[in-house]
Design a protein around this motif. Structure first.
Motif, PDB file in Angstrom:
ATOM      1  N   TRP A   6       0.887  -1.167   0.000  1.00  0.00           N
ATOM      2  CA  TRP A   6       0.000   0.000   0.000  1.00  0.00           C
ATOM      3  C   TRP A   6       0.926   1.218   0.000  1.00  0.00           C
ATOM      4  O   TRP A   6       1.541   1.532   1.001  1.00  0.00           O
ATOM      5  CB  TRP A   6      -0.921  -0.015   1.221  1.00  0.00           C
ATOM      6  N   THR A   7       1.048   1.868  -1.149  1.00  0.00           N
ATOM      7  CA  THR A   7       2.089   2.880  -1.345  1.00  0.00           C
ATOM      8  C   THR A   7       1.604   4.293  -1.017  1.00  0.00           C
ATOM      9  O   THR A   7       0.401   4.539  -0.908  1.00  0.00           O
ATOM     10  CB  THR A   7       2.520   2.897  -2.824  1.00  0.00           C
ATOM     11  N   LYS A   8       2.551   5.215  -0.941  1.00  0.00           N
ATOM     12  CA  LYS A   8       2.177   6.603  -0.648  1.00  0.00           C
ATOM     13  C   LYS A   8       1.312   7.196  -1.774  1.00  0.00           C
ATOM     14  O   LYS A   8       0.434   8.005  -1.521  1.00  0.00           O
ATOM     15  CB  LYS A   8       3.388   7.483  -0.352  1.00  0.00           C
ATOM     16  N   GLU A   9       1.516   6.723  -2.999  1.00  0.00           N
ATOM     17  CA  GLU A   9       0.676   7.197  -4.113  1.00  0.00           C
ATOM     18  C   GLU A   9      -0.780   6.781  -3.884  1.00  0.00           C
ATOM     19  O   GLU A   9      -1.698   7.562  -4.113  1.00  0.00           O
ATOM     20  CB  GLU A   9       1.168   6.613  -5.448  1.00  0.00           C
ATOM     21  N   LYS A  10      -0.965   5.549  -3.400  1.00  0.00           N
ATOM     22  CA  LYS A  10      -2.339   5.070  -3.142  1.00  0.00           C
ATOM     23  C   LYS A  10      -2.955   5.850  -1.984  1.00  0.00           C
ATOM     24  O   LYS A  10      -4.152   6.143  -1.986  1.00  0.00           O
ATOM     25  CB  LYS A  10      -2.329   3.567  -2.839  1.00  0.00           C
ATOM     26  N   VAL A  11      -2.150   6.185  -0.996  1.00  0.00           N
ATOM     27  CA  VAL A  11      -2.667   6.967   0.138  1.00  0.00           C
ATOM     28  C   VAL A  11      -3.133   8.328  -0.369  1.00  0.00           C
ATOM     29  O   VAL A  11      -4.238   8.787  -0.044  1.00  0.00           O
ATOM     30  CB  VAL A  11      -1.581   7.131   1.226  1.00  0.00           C
ATOM     31  N   LYS A  12      -2.300   8.948  -1.190  1.00  0.00           N
ATOM     32  CA  LYS A  12      -2.652  10.286  -1.717  1.00  0.00           C
ATOM     33  C   LYS A  12      -3.941  10.243  -2.529  1.00  0.00           C
ATOM     34  O   LYS A  12      -4.738  11.168  -2.491  1.00  0.00           O
ATOM     35  CB  LYS A  12      -1.515  10.832  -2.584  1.00  0.00           C
ATOM     36  N   GLU A  13      -4.120   9.170  -3.272  1.00  0.00           N
ATOM     37  CA  GLU A  13      -5.337   9.048  -4.100  1.00  0.00           C
ATOM     38  C   GLU A  13      -6.598   8.831  -3.271  1.00  0.00           C
ATOM     39  O   GLU A  13      -7.696   9.158  -3.715  1.00  0.00           O
ATOM     40  CB  GLU A  13      -5.218   7.807  -5.017  1.00  0.00           C
ATOM     41  N   THR A  14      -6.452   8.225  -2.099  1.00  0.00           N
ATOM     42  CA  THR A  14      -7.647   7.723  -1.403  1.00  0.00           C
ATOM     43  C   THR A  14      -8.000   8.449  -0.112  1.00  0.00           C
ATOM     44  O   THR A  14      -9.071   8.187   0.449  1.00  0.00           O
ATOM     45  CB  THR A  14      -7.479   6.216  -1.083  1.00  0.00           C
ATOM     46  N   LEU A  15      -7.129   9.329   0.379  1.00  0.00           N
ATOM     47  CA  LEU A  15      -7.506  10.070   1.595  1.00  0.00           C
ATOM     48  C   LEU A  15      -8.699  10.973   1.279  1.00  0.00           C
ATOM     49  O   LEU A  15      -8.736  11.615   0.227  1.00  0.00           O
ATOM     50  CB  LEU A  15      -6.330  10.912   2.102  1.00  0.00           C
ATOM     51  N   PRO A  16      -9.674  11.031   2.166  1.00  0.00           N
ATOM     52  CA  PRO A  16     -10.887  11.812   1.855  1.00  0.00           C
ATOM     53  C   PRO A  16     -10.657  13.308   1.990  1.00  0.00           C
ATOM     54  O   PRO A  16      -9.769  13.753   2.718  1.00  0.00           O
ATOM     55  CB  PRO A  16     -11.874  11.341   2.934  1.00  0.00           C
ATOM     56  N   GLU A  17     -11.485  14.045   1.270  1.00  0.00           N
ATOM     57  CA  GLU A  17     -11.477  15.506   1.458  1.00  0.00           C
ATOM     58  C   GLU A  17     -12.442  15.855   2.573  1.00  0.00           C
ATOM     59  O   GLU A  17     -13.371  15.107   2.844  1.00  0.00           O
ATOM     60  CB  GLU A  17     -11.945  16.181   0.168  1.00  0.00           C
TER      61      GLU A  17
END
Ligand code: APR
Ligand code: MG
Length: 276
Positions: A6-17
């Protein structure tokens, strides 16, 4: 072998606004049942993690004595007092989005009866620490998430730590499928396995986390994340990732020997910001 991080790119894509027109009802109420007279700190540590992770409101189900200790440090929480007393009402009249039970609670009764009750309600549910025992779980509409360290994984599955270590990814996947629950098998490179077969390894975290209390922070963070994410997989994965990322931030300037579990919640605001 392909290792599904689970990469930092996936975290950036999926953290909610947090939308500009949102209100506390948008994110939902989390219920945290934790802490007892001999383990009061677990409730506070988990409560801090939850309130730093986006909940609308937090209700803590805990002893009166524990509440007295939590209030001065975490005045934002509200309470369902003495949830294990014989005369306590089943559950307060609040619609919860997610619940977590177990940190700082001893195994056995009356905890098991409360779990039986919670399992049959309609919200995402995390079982941790004292709430992790060998049992079968009913089919439910919302995810059930178990967060064992290797010793607890052995307790709930019977699979020895030595056996797990041969292939932690496969062990978590297999038991996630068999139990029909999400399994977060903690340790260096925590494994997160979902009953549909999806599974990831977490790349963050370090030995600063090898200390009592850091698991309680994670449980609280996951509860908060379940309240502010729409997708429960993203909530669980992002909680594990950011929990480790906070410890990684600590060791940039300080010794891993010295971090305290509750300090993870203090590190989180700046760490989370990096991934927004
Ligand atoms: N590298 C990365 N992460 C680590 C490392 C490491 N070397 N060591 C620990 N961690 C992380 C784990 O992945 C997990 O997220 O720290 C957390 C530890 O969680 P737990 O083992 O649940 O610890 P905690 O509950 O806080 O404290 C120990 O568990 O066995 C019970 O009752 C016992 O009070 C004790 C408690
Ligand atoms: Mg623990």
């Amino acid at each position: 072998m392909f290792e599904p991080y689970w990469t930092k790119e996936k975290v950036k894509e999926t953290l909610p606004e947090r939308a500009g027109d949102s209100h506390k009802g948008t994110f939902g109420t989390g219920l945290l049942i934790a802490g007892s007279e001999s383990m009061p700190g677990a409730a506070l540590i988990a409560g801090l993690g939850a309130m730093r992770c986006g909940v609308g409101k937090l209700v803590m189900g805990t002893e009166n004595s524990v509440m007295q200790m939590v209030v001065p440090v975490l005045p934002e929480a509200t309470y369902w007092l003495n949830p294990f007393d014989e005369y306590t009402e089943p559950l307060p009249e609040v619609k919860y989005k997610a619940a977590a039970i177990g940190p700082g609670l001893p195994n056995g009764e009356p905890l098991e009866s409360r779990i039986d009750q919670l399992i049959n309600l309609d919200f995402s549910l995390i079982l941790d620490a004292g709430a992790l025992t060998k049992r079968a779980y009913p089919t439910r509409n919302h995810p059930l998430i178990l967060t064992p360290h290797p010793g607890e994984f052995e307790r709930i599955t019977g699979m020895s730590v030595k056996e797990q270590e041969k292939d932690r990814l496969s062990a978590a996947k297999e038991w996630s499928r068999r139990l029909g629950t999400v399994i977060v098998l903690k340790g260096k490179e925590t494994v997160i396995a979902f009953p549909d077969g999806d599974a990831y390894l977490n790349p963050t975290g370090n030995s600063a986390l090898a200390k009592g209390g850091s698991g309680d922070t994670l449980t609280g963070m996951m509860l908060g994340m379940l309240c502010c994410h729409e997708n429960h997989k993203h909530a669980v994965l992002n909680a594990v990732f950011l929990h480790g990322a906070c410890a990684d931030e600590w060791v940039k300037t300080q010794s891993p020997h010295t971090m305290l579990a509750h300090e993870l919640s203090g590190l989180l605001p700046a760490v989370w910001k990096k991934y927004e």
